[in-house]
Design a protein around this motif. Structure first.
Motif, mmCIF file in Angstrom:
data_model
loop_
_atom_site.group_PDB
_atom_site.id
_atom_site.type_symbol
_atom_site.label_atom_id
_atom_site.label_comp_id
_atom_site.label_asym_id
_atom_site.label_seq_id
_atom_site.Cartn_x
_atom_site.Cartn_y
_atom_site.Cartn_z
ATOM 1 N N SER A 12 0.822 -1.204 0.000
ATOM 2 C CA SER A 12 0.000 0.000 0.000
ATOM 3 C C SER A 12 0.862 1.263 0.000
ATOM 4 N N ALA A 13 2.070 1.189 0.606
ATOM 5 C CA ALA A 13 2.894 2.389 0.657
ATOM 6 C C ALA A 13 3.759 2.531 -0.597
ATOM 7 N N THR A 14 3.540 1.666 -1.560
ATOM 8 C CA THR A 14 4.455 1.635 -2.690
ATOM 9 C C THR A 14 3.848 2.257 -3.936
ATOM 10 N N PRO A 15 4.375 3.390 -4.388
ATOM 11 C CA PRO A 15 3.886 3.927 -5.641
ATOM 12 C C PRO A 15 4.284 3.001 -6.796
ATOM 13 N N GLN A 16 3.597 3.156 -7.903
ATOM 14 C CA GLN A 16 3.790 2.289 -9.065
ATOM 15 C C GLN A 16 5.271 2.011 -9.351
ATOM 16 N N GLY A 17 6.075 3.117 -9.349
ATOM 17 C CA GLY A 17 7.482 2.982 -9.733
ATOM 18 C C GLY A 17 8.297 2.114 -8.796
ATOM 19 N N HIS A 18 7.812 1.901 -7.576
ATOM 20 C CA HIS A 18 8.601 1.126 -6.613
ATOM 21 C C HIS A 18 8.042 -0.271 -6.392
ATOM 22 N N LYS A 19 7.200 -0.697 -7.298
ATOM 23 C CA LYS A 19 6.607 -2.032 -7.132
ATOM 24 C C LYS A 19 7.662 -3.137 -7.174
ATOM 25 N N LEU A 20 8.770 -2.855 -7.855
ATOM 26 C CA LEU A 20 9.832 -3.861 -7.907
ATOM 27 C C LEU A 20 10.342 -4.182 -6.512
ATOM 28 N N ASP A 21 10.426 -3.144 -5.654
ATOM 29 C CA ASP A 21 10.892 -3.398 -4.290
ATOM 30 C C ASP A 21 9.887 -4.245 -3.527
ATOM 31 N N ALA A 22 8.594 -3.975 -3.772
ATOM 32 C CA ALA A 22 7.566 -4.798 -3.121
ATOM 33 C C ALA A 22 7.663 -6.241 -3.619
ATOM 34 N N ALA A 23 7.942 -6.403 -4.920
ATOM 35 C CA ALA A 23 8.086 -7.759 -5.475
ATOM 36 C C ALA A 23 9.296 -8.452 -4.838
ATOM 37 N N ARG A 24 10.367 -7.689 -4.635
ATOM 38 C CA ARG A 24 11.589 -8.259 -4.041
ATOM 39 C C ARG A 24 11.316 -8.848 -2.652
ATOM 40 N N GLN A 25 10.389 -8.220 -1.926
ATOM 41 C CA GLN A 25 10.037 -8.710 -0.579
ATOM 42 C C GLN A 25 9.213 -9.988 -0.644
ATOM 43 N N ARG A 26 8.823 -10.382 -1.868
ATOM 44 C CA ARG A 26 7.934 -11.554 -2.016
ATOM 45 C C ARG A 26 8.568 -12.687 -2.813
ATOM 46 N N LEU A 27 9.783 -12.507 -3.267
ATOM 47 C CA LEU A 27 10.433 -13.563 -4.053
ATOM 48 C C LEU A 27 11.462 -14.295 -3.192
ATOM 49 N N ILE A 28 11.297 -15.595 -3.070
ATOM 50 C CA ILE A 28 12.230 -16.420 -2.283
ATOM 51 C C ILE A 28 12.987 -17.325 -3.246
ATOM 52 N N VAL A 29 14.302 -17.182 -3.247
ATOM 53 C CA VAL A 29 15.114 -18.020 -4.147
ATOM 54 C C VAL A 29 15.543 -19.286 -3.405
ATOM 55 N N ALA A 30 15.239 -20.440 -4.006
ATOM 56 C CA ALA A 30 15.586 -21.726 -3.389
ATOM 57 C C ALA A 30 17.063 -22.028 -3.635
ATOM 58 N N LEU A 31 17.841 -22.072 -2.550
ATOM 59 C CA LEU A 31 19.276 -22.375 -2.671
ATOM 60 C C LEU A 31 19.449 -23.899 -2.693
ATOM 61 N N ASP A 32 18.960 -24.520 -3.751
ATOM 62 C CA ASP A 32 19.063 -25.983 -3.862
ATOM 63 C C ASP A 32 20.395 -26.336 -4.500
ATOM 64 N N VAL A 33 21.450 -26.213 -3.697
ATOM 65 C CA VAL A 33 22.816 -26.479 -4.162
ATOM 66 C C VAL A 33 23.492 -27.393 -3.145
#
Ligand code: C5P
Length: 261
Positions: A12-33
């Motif tokens: 809600s606090a994220t203007p359109q241009g900063h949606k990438l940062d909101a997306a970053r808070q929601r992407l979990i990379v699986a360290l399957d190594v």
């Protein structure tokens, strides 16, 4: 601040241009190594692009709890994906041990049953700032035929619903689920439920090609977000890409487009 509130405020606090940062808070990379060195290399290659990492069975078995500390020390959020499934007393002990590691999410198999789920939940009662406890419903690699082979003669969607109701009764409001059950679980768990969704394949992935690997119930990042996912878990589409940071960035852009303004 609980994870669900943090996510809501980040959107809600994220203007359109900063949606990438909101997306970053929601992407979990699986360290399957297979080693701490491979994990370090991967994390370095994603520095500045990704914020969440998942340590699962392969890496934890090879490198132990020590692999988590440097991630936490560098400010990353960690999901410890060990999918505990044992008798209640053993799972409660494992949950208490996991809660000392500084990780933000841990999980158990919902199929462990009501007593195991309740024991896992109450093991966190005395923990200050506890990690989010998630329940795995039906693995994304399991389809109706695989359920049937194990003696369960109804659809994955129905099985997910039964397991989710059992978890909610035990007080667990966080789930790991396939993209195809996100919408149903969102209505069961409500807006504060945490839905963590693996089985993600970017829009360009060929549905019958090698990008799908062993996952059966899949969706694109944008569809999973639109259906109500809180977090996406992505492994091979990022970790096996020729340029992991570029692959992660493309997924973040797809997610950002699907986030509400
Ligand atoms: O490489 P890929 O994107 O398929 O990796 C998905 C990750 O999510 C793996 O680490 C896997 O263990 C995990 N996972 C899953 N299905 C679940 C729970 C976790 O695929 N139900």
């Amino acid at each position: 601040m609980p994870i669900s509130e943090r996510l809501n405020s980040s959107v809600s606090a994220t203007p359109q241009g900063h949606k990438l940062d909101a997306a970053r808070q929601r992407l979990i990379v699986a360290l399957d190594v297979p080693s701490a060195a491979a994990s370090d290399e991967l994390v370095k290659s994603l520095e500045g692009t990704c914020h969440w990492f998942k340590v699962g069975l392969e890496l934890f078995t090879a490198a132990g709890p020590a692999v988590i500390e440097p991630l936490v020390a560098r400010g990353y959020s960690v999901f410890l994906d060990l999918k505990f499934h044992d008798i209640p007393n053993t799972v409660a002990g494992a949950v208490r041990s996991a809660a000392t590691l500084g990780v933000r999410m841990i999980n158990v198999h919902a199929a462990g049953g009501p007593a195991m789920l309740a024991a896992a939940k109450s093991a966190l009662d005395s923990v200050a700032n506890p990690p989010e406890l998630l329940a795995v419903t039906v693995l994304t690699s399991i389809d109706a035929a695989a359920l049937k082979a194990g003696g369960i003669d109804h659809s994955p969607a129905h099985q997910v619903e039964l397991l989710a109701k059992m978890c909610l009764e035990a007080g667990i409001r966080g789930f790991v689920c396939s993209p195809q059950e996100v919408a149903a679980l969102r209505s069961l768990a409500g807006p504060s439920g945490i839905l963590v969704v693996p089985g993600i394949r970017p829009a360009g992935a060929n549905p019958s090609g090698p990008n799908i690997d062993d996952q059966k119930r899949i969706a694109t990042p944008a569809d999973a977000i639109r259906n109500g996912a809180s977090f996406l878990v992505v492994g091979r589409p990022i970790t096996q890409a020729p340029n992991p940071a570029q692959a992660a960035q493309a997924i973040l852009e797809e997610m950002a487009e699907a986030l509400p303004s």
